[in-house]
Structure formats: C-alpha cells, structure tokens
Design an enzyme around this catalytic site. Structure first.
Site, PDB file in Angstrom:
ATOM      1  CD  GLU A   1      -2.838  -1.135   2.413  1.00 57.55           C
ATOM      2  OE1 GLU A   1      -4.049  -1.232   2.235  1.00 57.55           O
ATOM      3  OE2 GLU A   1      -2.317  -1.074   3.549  1.00 57.55           O
TER       4      GLU A   1
HETATM    5  C1  ACM Z   1      -2.127  -5.268   4.130  1.00 60.12           C
HETATM    6  O1  ACM Z   1      -3.208  -5.689   4.582  1.00 60.12           O
HETATM    7  N1  ACM Z   1      -2.005  -3.990   3.831  1.00 60.12           N
HETATM    8  C2  ACM Z   1      -0.982  -6.134   3.910  1.00 60.12           C
END
Ligand code: ACM
Length: 512
Positions: free
Chosen positions: A327
């Site tokens: 992310e």
């Molecule tokens: C995640 O859940 N961002 C690995």
C-alpha cells in the site's frame, strides 16, 4: 487494503444466513478419540483400547528428548496433581526415530504404554500437542481435578502439508504487551502454528527499539500513540529477545516486520528528515492508509533502512525478515522500484531471507518470499515462494458478521467456514502447490485493545487456517465437529472465543 472498502450497502447485501455447507447442527461431538485432533493428522487408526494415567505413571526420555518430556510433564501436572517424573524408563516414552522426518511424529497408545516417536525435537513437540488434546478437557485446568485420565487407544502418524504455518499480530496500531504476545504464542503453538510474524511499525506507532535511531520509540512508541491514541508502548531489545526465546521453546519462529516505503508516518514524526521536504508530519491516530512514503531520492532513507534492517537481523535468530512494501500509494512507481532495488539486497547482506507483501513482486525481488494478501489485485509473476493470506479468507480481523464486535469488514465478513473452505494449493493459477511455502492468519489491530479482543477474533478461525496449513485434506463437517468438541478446552483455559452459529456444539460449550 484499507482503501477499497466495501460500502455498507454492499456488505449488507452479503449473505448473513448460514450457507448450505454449514446447515444443520452437524454431528454431535463424540467421546475423545485419536480421530478428534486439531489440526487433523495425516493418518489415524483408532483402537478400542485405552491408557490411563495414574499417580504412578512415569515418563521416559532419551537425553535429547528430556526437555520435551519435561514440557509434557509440566503440562499434565497441574490438573492431575501427579508427580510424573521424567527418567530413563516409563510407560510414556519419548524417543527419536530417524525414519521420521522434519516435523512429523508417530504416537501409539496401548493399554500399558504410550509411545511418541519423531525425528526431531520439533516433531516431538508436535506429538506432545496432539497428546494433550487426547486427554479429558479437565487437563486444561490449572488446579487439581478429579477425573479418570484416559488416553484413547490407537495410532497417529502425522506430518504437515506446508512447512510455513503462521499467525501475525499487529503491534503498531495498538501495542500488545509481551505477556499478551506470550499468551497468544501459547495458544497458536497448540495448533502447530510454527511462525509468528510481528508487524512492528506503521503510520500510528513504532514498536521496536532501534539503538541508532532512538527517537523512533521515544517519540512514536510513547503513551498516546496508536489508534485513537490508546495503543502506546514498544518492545525493548531485551523484551524482543525474551519473546524470541519464549517462542522458540514452543517451536515458533518470530518473523519481524518493518513496513517500508509506505506506512512510515510514525518514523517520519520522529525523524522529519525521512520526508522529502524535511517537514515533520502530524502524529496519526486514525486508520487511513496509503498517505506516507519514505523519500527514494534521499540518501538518509537508505541509511535508515540499513540501520533498522541490521539491528533487527542481529536480534532475530530466525531466517526471515519482512520488509512490508504494501500500500505505498503515495510512492511514485519509479521511486518504489528504485527504493526496493537498494533495500532488497540489504536483507541478504545481513544474512536473512526477505519476505514482502504481494506488491514487492513488481520490483524484481528475485527469490524473495511473497505474501499474497490482496484478493482483488493481480499477483505479479515472481520466482520466489508464496505465503497465502488472502484477506477475504485468512485475515482474522475481518468481522464474523456485521453484528459481532471488533474487527473491520473492508474485505467482507468471514464466518468460520469462509476461513476454512479454500485451498492454498490451487488458489492462484500461477502459483502451483509446489511454490506455496505455506499460510498465514494475520490479525490487524485497528480495533483491538486487549487479549480478549485478540482471542475473540482469532478463535476459532485461527484453527481453520492452522488446519489448512497442516492437513492434507479438508472436511468441513469433520472440522466443525472437532472444533465443537474443543470449546470446553478453551473455556477451561479462559480463552475467549466466538461461538459461531455454524458450530452449535461450540456455542453450547461457551454457554456452559
Ligand atoms: C495489508 O493488509 N495492507 C498487507
């Protein structure tokens, strides 16, 4: 993957009713037999015989098996009140057998003796966990109980399907104390989980002492950090080493994670030079993701990454070091690649094998292990092995349904059969079984405060992931019957669990 949340309307449209696969109460739990073990062993042959533990029972072990024999005795003494001395001879024997490999073991129960055989201490440990489940539920009490201490007869030959069976705890969003982590280790190791991944850093907090960057914990591990400002705290190096040793006694290997280049707001609050403009961001106590990034164009970024990786590697005897990589929505793609090109080799430089979330697969990570989590995104091709933790199956922080307390639902709601009914070996067409290292059940802490919160979300779903990782075959009706029979054990151990409507016998034991 907390940006692409399901809308409330979409979630409300999800079937809340019990699915056909779970209809009916399922078979009533039977008296304890060798066929009742969780996770299901590879081969079981019940027999009508039984062994009864008495005040005169002794435990035999060859010298290298003595520590495991002592662990067994220590587990059985409080409830039985028996001495159970460990010596050279005895009706319960723990010995090595070179014909048994790796984590495998063989347990044979006759009327006059119980034989546990394995090729390694880890195999003996696994057999001891099985043996504990074969005794009456009262064995889980910490005070002396009146019971007939029967062990059902038969033979179990067991070996795991996957080498890597992991749980993850997020210490960043809310810190969990070493005692809480130890209690979780006690529980997960009962189900032959052999890795614990600790998510130690994120936007809201930094939870591991790093001597060369002391403000990381002095500022971002302080009271008032964490979600809603309620999750402060951090592990000193001594706490961490103690946890590593505690886990190792239970054949659990700690895998530390520092998340980079995103999820770094807490590091930047402590060290503003880690931002591109040098301006300190505000501490964050909300649960948004994807806004923070290390600066790929600054040398200080790589000094920071190397110092953290080096110090973590030195205090981590296990082979793996997790460097996050998920992310990083505010890191331009070219910068993400540039960052990983410099940082990936650092893990190797300090003697560890890299694990990264799925996104690092786009950065030519060589043989790094990829952790698959985002079931809605492509998994780029890579050479490395894969850990399967699809968010819509394996994330323990997804709510069971919209009415259960704790957890989130951005990946949907996950009842026990959702957690159980999938196969890591054929989940992704591009990742055949031979490339699957194993499975993980992550537990993110946005909504978790204490051990009760952790246990309610973890149990019973953690056991579903443990069985998927360990057992060659899955069988929902068998699983939920065995799980239902396990409820009274958790009740005795004062472990909180969710009494799923899919497992009425579990519900009954929670009410008792
Ligand atoms: C995640 O859940 N961002 C690995």
């Amino acid at each position: 993957m907390r940006l692409t949340r399901l809308s409330v309307a979409a979630v409300l449209a999800l079937p809340l009713a019990v699915t056909p696969a779970s209809a009916g109460p399922g078979p009533r739990p039977q008296p304890i037999t060798v066929a009742g073990v969780l996770p299901a062993p590879a081969r079981v042959s019940p027999s009508p015989e039984r062994f009864i533990l008495t005040p005169a029972t002794t435990i035999a072990a060859e010298p290298a098996a003595v520590p495991m024999a002592e662990q067994l005795a220590a587990a059985l003494r409080p409830a039985t009140g028996f001495r159970l001395p460990v010596s050279e001879g005895g009706a319960i024997s723990l010995r090595f057998d070179n014909a048994i490999t790796g984590e495998g073991y063989r347990l044979t129960v006759h009327p006059d003796r119980v034989e546990l055989r394995a090729g390694t201490p880890h195999g003996l440990f696994n057999g001891v966990q099985t043996l504990r489940q074969l005794l009456p539920t009262a064995i889980e009490s910490d005070t002396v109980q009146q019971a007939e201490w029967t062990i059902p007869g038969g033979e179990i030959e067991d070996t795991p399907r996957f080498a890597y069976r992991s749980a993850m705890l997020d210490l960043a969003r809310h810190f969990h104390t070493p005692d809480e982590v130890k209690r979780y280790i006690d529980q997960i190791s009962r189900f032959k989980i052999n890795y614990l991944h600790l998510h130690l850093t994120d936007d809201q907090g930094w939870r591991i002492q790093i001597d060369s960057w002391p403000r990381l914990t002095a500022v971002s591990g302080a009271p008032g950090t964490g979600v809603r400002g309620l999750g402060g705290g951090f592990l000193t190096k001594s706490d961490y080493r103690d946890l590593v040793a505690y886990a190792a006694e239970r054949y659990v290997t700690i895998v530390p994670e520092v998340d980079m280049p995103g999820h770094v707001n807490a590091a930047q609050v402590a060290y503003p030079e880690l931002t591109c403009d040098g301006v300190a961001p505000k501490p964050r106590i909300d649960i948004r993701v994807g806004y923070s990034s290390l600066c790929a164009g600054k040398e200080v970024t790589y000094r920071f990454a190397e110092d953290v990786i080096r110090e973590l590697a030195v205090m981590t005897p296990g082979p793996y070091l997790h460097i996050g990589g998920d992310e990083a929505h505010s890191t331009p793609h070219a910068d993400y690649l540039r960052f990983q090109e410099r940082v990936l080799p650092l893990v190797q430089k300090y003697g560890k094998i890299t694990i990264g979330w799925q996104e690092i697969a786009a950065a030519n990570p060589g043989n790094a292990i990829i952790q698959y989590w985002n079931h809605e995104a492509e998994m780029p091709e890579t050479a490395g092995k894969v850990i399967m933790s699809p968010a819509n199956r394996a994330y323990l922080d997804m709510q069971y349904d919209l009415l259960t307390p704790g957890g989130l639902h951005w990946a949907g709601t996950t009842e026990v059969d959702d957690a159980y009914s999938w196969d890591p070996g054929d989940l992704l067409p591009a990742v055949p079984e031979g490339r699957v290292l194993g499975v993980e059940a992550p537990l993110w802490s946005e909504t978790l405060r204490d051990l009760d919160d952790i246990e309610f979300l973890a149990f019973p779903r953690l056991v579903a992931i443990a069985e998927i990782g360990w057992s060659a075959r899955s069988d929902w009706d068998s699983f939920r019957t065995r799980l239902g029979a396990h409820g009274p054990r958790w009740t005795r151990q004062k472990v909180r669990f969710y009494s799923s409507p899919q497992i009425p016998w579990l519900r009954e034991s929670a009410a008792r």
